[in-house]
Motif scaffolding. Structure first.
Motif, PDB file in Angstrom:
ATOM      1  N   MET A   1      19.510  31.588  45.719  1.00  0.00           N
ATOM      2  CA  MET A   1      20.755  31.974  45.077  1.00  0.00           C
ATOM      3  C   MET A   1      21.912  31.320  45.831  1.00  0.00           C
ATOM      4  SD  MET A   1      22.500  35.789  44.697  1.00  0.00           S
ATOM      5  CE  MET A   1      21.193  36.477  43.745  1.00  0.00           C
ATOM      6  N   SER A   2      22.782  30.652  45.084  1.00  0.00           N
ATOM      7  CA  SER A   2      23.925  30.004  45.722  1.00  0.00           C
ATOM      8  C   SER A   2      24.940  31.060  46.162  1.00  0.00           C
ATOM      9  CB  SER A   2      24.578  29.016  44.758  1.00  0.00           C
ATOM     10  OG  SER A   2      25.344  29.707  43.796  1.00  0.00           O
ATOM     11  N   LEU A   3      25.840  30.634  47.005  1.00  0.00           N
ATOM     12  CA  LEU A   3      26.856  31.548  47.525  1.00  0.00           C
ATOM     13  C   LEU A   3      27.778  32.033  46.399  1.00  0.00           C
ATOM     14  CD1 LEU A   3      27.654  32.855  50.127  1.00  0.00           C
ATOM     15  CD2 LEU A   3      28.986  30.850  50.721  1.00  0.00           C
ATOM     16  N   LYS A   4      28.052  31.158  45.437  1.00  0.00           N
ATOM     17  CA  LYS A   4      28.877  31.564  44.291  1.00  0.00           C
ATOM     18  C   LYS A   4      28.195  32.682  43.504  1.00  0.00           C
ATOM     19  CE  LYS A   4      31.399  27.415  43.057  1.00  0.00           C
ATOM     20  NZ  LYS A   4      31.605  26.418  42.016  1.00  0.00           N
ATOM     21  N   GLU A   5      26.889  32.525  43.290  1.00  0.00           N
ATOM     22  CA  GLU A   5      26.143  33.545  42.552  1.00  0.00           C
ATOM     23  C   GLU A   5      26.118  34.859  43.327  1.00  0.00           C
ATOM     24  OE1 GLU A   5      22.453  31.507  42.197  1.00  0.00           O
ATOM     25  OE2 GLU A   5      23.055  30.395  40.405  1.00  0.00           O
ATOM     26  N   LYS A   6      25.951  34.768  44.639  1.00  0.00           N
ATOM     27  CA  LYS A   6      25.940  35.969  45.480  1.00  0.00           C
ATOM     28  C   LYS A   6      27.296  36.677  45.409  1.00  0.00           C
ATOM     29  CE  LYS A   6      25.036  37.565  50.221  1.00  0.00           C
ATOM     30  NZ  LYS A   6      24.950  38.921  49.770  1.00  0.00           N
ATOM     31  N   LEU A   7      28.366  35.906  45.434  1.00  0.00           N
ATOM     32  CA  LEU A   7      29.704  36.495  45.327  1.00  0.00           C
ATOM     33  C   LEU A   7      29.883  37.196  43.985  1.00  0.00           C
ATOM     34  CD1 LEU A   7      31.781  33.618  46.941  1.00  0.00           C
ATOM     35  CD2 LEU A   7      31.623  35.954  47.810  1.00  0.00           C
ATOM     36  N   GLN A   8      29.377  36.580  42.916  1.00  0.00           N
ATOM     37  CA  GLN A   8      29.466  37.188  41.581  1.00  0.00           C
ATOM     38  C   GLN A   8      28.695  38.509  41.541  1.00  0.00           C
ATOM     39  OE1 GLN A   8      31.312  36.351  38.943  1.00  0.00           O
ATOM     40  NE2 GLN A   8      30.491  38.066  37.774  1.00  0.00           N
ATOM     41  N   GLU A   9      27.474  38.505  42.084  1.00  0.00           N
ATOM     42  CA  GLU A   9      26.652  39.725  42.104  1.00  0.00           C
ATOM     43  C   GLU A   9      27.306  40.816  42.959  1.00  0.00           C
ATOM     44  OE1 GLU A   9      23.917  40.369  40.231  1.00  0.00           O
ATOM     45  OE2 GLU A   9      24.461  38.445  39.323  1.00  0.00           O
ATOM     46  N   ASP A  10      27.850  40.412  44.107  1.00  0.00           N
ATOM     47  CA  ASP A  10      28.506  41.387  44.984  1.00  0.00           C
ATOM     48  C   ASP A  10      29.758  41.971  44.338  1.00  0.00           C
ATOM     49  OD1 ASP A  10      26.523  40.999  46.809  1.00  0.00           O
ATOM     50  OD2 ASP A  10      27.753  39.899  48.254  1.00  0.00           O
ATOM     51  N   LEU A  11      30.461  41.161  43.559  1.00  0.00           N
ATOM     52  CA  LEU A  11      31.634  41.662  42.847  1.00  0.00           C
ATOM     53  C   LEU A  11      31.217  42.735  41.844  1.00  0.00           C
ATOM     54  CD1 LEU A  11      34.667  41.501  42.268  1.00  0.00           C
ATOM     55  CD2 LEU A  11      34.170  39.712  40.603  1.00  0.00           C
ATOM     56  N   LYS A  12      30.149  42.450  41.099  1.00  0.00           N
ATOM     57  CA  LYS A  12      29.656  43.435  40.126  1.00  0.00           C
ATOM     58  C   LYS A  12      29.239  44.732  40.815  1.00  0.00           C
ATOM     59  CE  LYS A  12      27.818  40.076  36.831  1.00  0.00           C
ATOM     60  NZ  LYS A  12      26.577  39.507  36.276  1.00  0.00           N
ATOM     61  N   SER A  13      28.472  44.608  41.905  1.00  0.00           N
ATOM     62  CA  SER A  13      27.988  45.816  42.575  1.00  0.00           C
ATOM     63  C   SER A  13      29.137  46.588  43.236  1.00  0.00           C
ATOM     64  CB  SER A  13      26.915  45.474  43.612  1.00  0.00           C
ATOM     65  OG  SER A  13      27.451  44.732  44.673  1.00  0.00           O
ATOM     66  N   SER A  14      30.126  45.876  43.775  1.00  0.00           N
ATOM     67  CA  SER A  14      31.246  46.590  44.391  1.00  0.00           C
ATOM     68  C   SER A  14      32.078  47.317  43.336  1.00  0.00           C
ATOM     69  CB  SER A  14      32.120  45.639  45.207  1.00  0.00           C
ATOM     70  OG  SER A  14      32.744  44.686  44.392  1.00  0.00           O
ATOM     71  N   MET A  15      32.138  46.762  42.135  1.00  0.00           N
ATOM     72  CA  MET A  15      32.851  47.447  41.049  1.00  0.00           C
ATOM     73  C   MET A  15      32.089  48.695  40.621  1.00  0.00           C
ATOM     74  SD  MET A  15      34.066  44.088  38.951  1.00  0.00           S
ATOM     75  CE  MET A  15      35.201  44.754  37.766  1.00  0.00           C
ATOM     76  N   LYS A  16      30.764  48.571  40.533  1.00  0.00           N
ATOM     77  CA  LYS A  16      29.946  49.726  40.154  1.00  0.00           C
ATOM     78  C   LYS A  16      30.020  50.826  41.209  1.00  0.00           C
ATOM     79  CE  LYS A  16      26.522  47.221  37.439  1.00  0.00           C
ATOM     80  NZ  LYS A  16      25.139  46.715  37.417  1.00  0.00           N
ATOM     81  N   ASN A  17      30.005  50.429  42.483  1.00  0.00           N
ATOM     82  CA  ASN A  17      30.016  51.396  43.589  1.00  0.00           C
ATOM     83  C   ASN A  17      31.416  51.841  43.985  1.00  0.00           C
ATOM     84  OD1 ASN A  17      27.232  51.080  43.682  1.00  0.00           O
ATOM     85  ND2 ASN A  17      27.360  49.449  45.222  1.00  0.00           N
ATOM     86  N   LYS A  18      32.424  51.303  43.305  1.00  0.00           N
ATOM     87  CA  LYS A  18      33.817  51.625  43.588  1.00  0.00           C
ATOM     88  C   LYS A  18      34.200  51.337  45.047  1.00  0.00           C
ATOM     89  CE  LYS A  18      34.233  55.114  39.941  1.00  0.00           C
ATOM     90  NZ  LYS A  18      33.740  54.276  38.958  1.00  0.00           N
ATOM     91  N   ASP A  19      33.669  50.236  45.559  1.00  0.00           N
ATOM     92  CA  ASP A  19      33.977  49.769  46.909  1.00  0.00           C
ATOM     93  C   ASP A  19      35.194  48.849  46.808  1.00  0.00           C
ATOM     94  OD1 ASP A  19      34.115  48.712  49.436  1.00  0.00           O
ATOM     95  OD2 ASP A  19      31.993  48.138  49.544  1.00  0.00           O
ATOM     96  N   THR A  20      36.383  49.435  46.946  1.00  0.00           N
ATOM     97  CA  THR A  20      37.612  48.685  46.694  1.00  0.00           C
ATOM     98  C   THR A  20      37.853  47.575  47.712  1.00  0.00           C
ATOM     99  OG1 THR A  20      38.883  50.337  47.904  1.00  0.00           O
ATOM    100  CG2 THR A  20      38.760  50.592  45.518  1.00  0.00           C
ATOM    101  N   VAL A  21      37.494  47.794  48.965  1.00  0.00           N
ATOM    102  CA  VAL A  21      37.717  46.766  49.988  1.00  0.00           C
ATOM    103  C   VAL A  21      36.876  45.532  49.684  1.00  0.00           C
ATOM    104  CG1 VAL A  21      37.479  46.198  52.431  1.00  0.00           C
ATOM    105  CG2 VAL A  21      38.334  48.442  51.766  1.00  0.00           C
TER     106      VAL A  21
END
Length: 147
Positions: free
Chosen positions: A1-21
């Motif tokens: 997984m490229s770093l761009k893809e990882k950033l996209q996945e982390d953005l989705k999960s942080s939105m789901k988990n309400k991790d604002t930072v």
């Protein structure tokens, strides 16, 4: 997984988990990548993205010092949390001992004898430590080894 893809996945999960930072940091990273790509009409590779993240980490560390001087505890804690998120996307950082060994070997490779050779040393060290060490620390270690 490229770093761009990882950033996209982390953005989705942080939105789901309400991790604002994490959400805000990842959003800023992705925005800086997009801005660089549009400005320079290139597609960034993982190592170039790491450079952008390292630059953002350096900015946060510099800000942290200023916030501490100003006794802004609210901004200090927020910036420290952002630094931790940024570190997740960088390669494992070198310890001071490992870094000191790299500095010593590079000084002997370059044949440096005085502070006049500082530029040569830093130019030779940079590719070896790319994204894995703070430039200020490298600079200090080089100065200590040359004295």
């Amino acid at each position: 997984m490229s770093l761009k893809e990882k950033l996209q996945e982390d953005l989705k999960s942080s939105m789901k988990n309400k991790d604002t930072v994490k959400k805000s940091v990842v959003t800023l990273i992705r925005a800086s990548i997009k801005q660089y790509e549009v400005d320079n009409r290139v597609e960034l590779e993982d190592d170039e993205i790491i450079d952008l993240i390292a630059k953002q980490l350096k900015q946060r560390r510099d800000s942290l010092v200023e916030f501490q001087k100003a006794n802004r505890d609210d901004l200090v804690s927020e910036t420290e949390a952002e630094i931790e998120v940024l570190k997740e996307y960088l390669p494992q950082q070198l310890s001071e001992e490992e870094l000191n060994e790299i500095v010593k070997s590079t000084i002997s490779e370059v044949g440096a004898t005085s502070m006049k050779d500082m530029g040569k040393i830093m130019a030779a060290i940079k590719p070896k430590t790319k994204g894995r060490a703070d430039g200020k620390l490298i600079n200090e270690l080089v100065k200590n080894n040359l004295q």
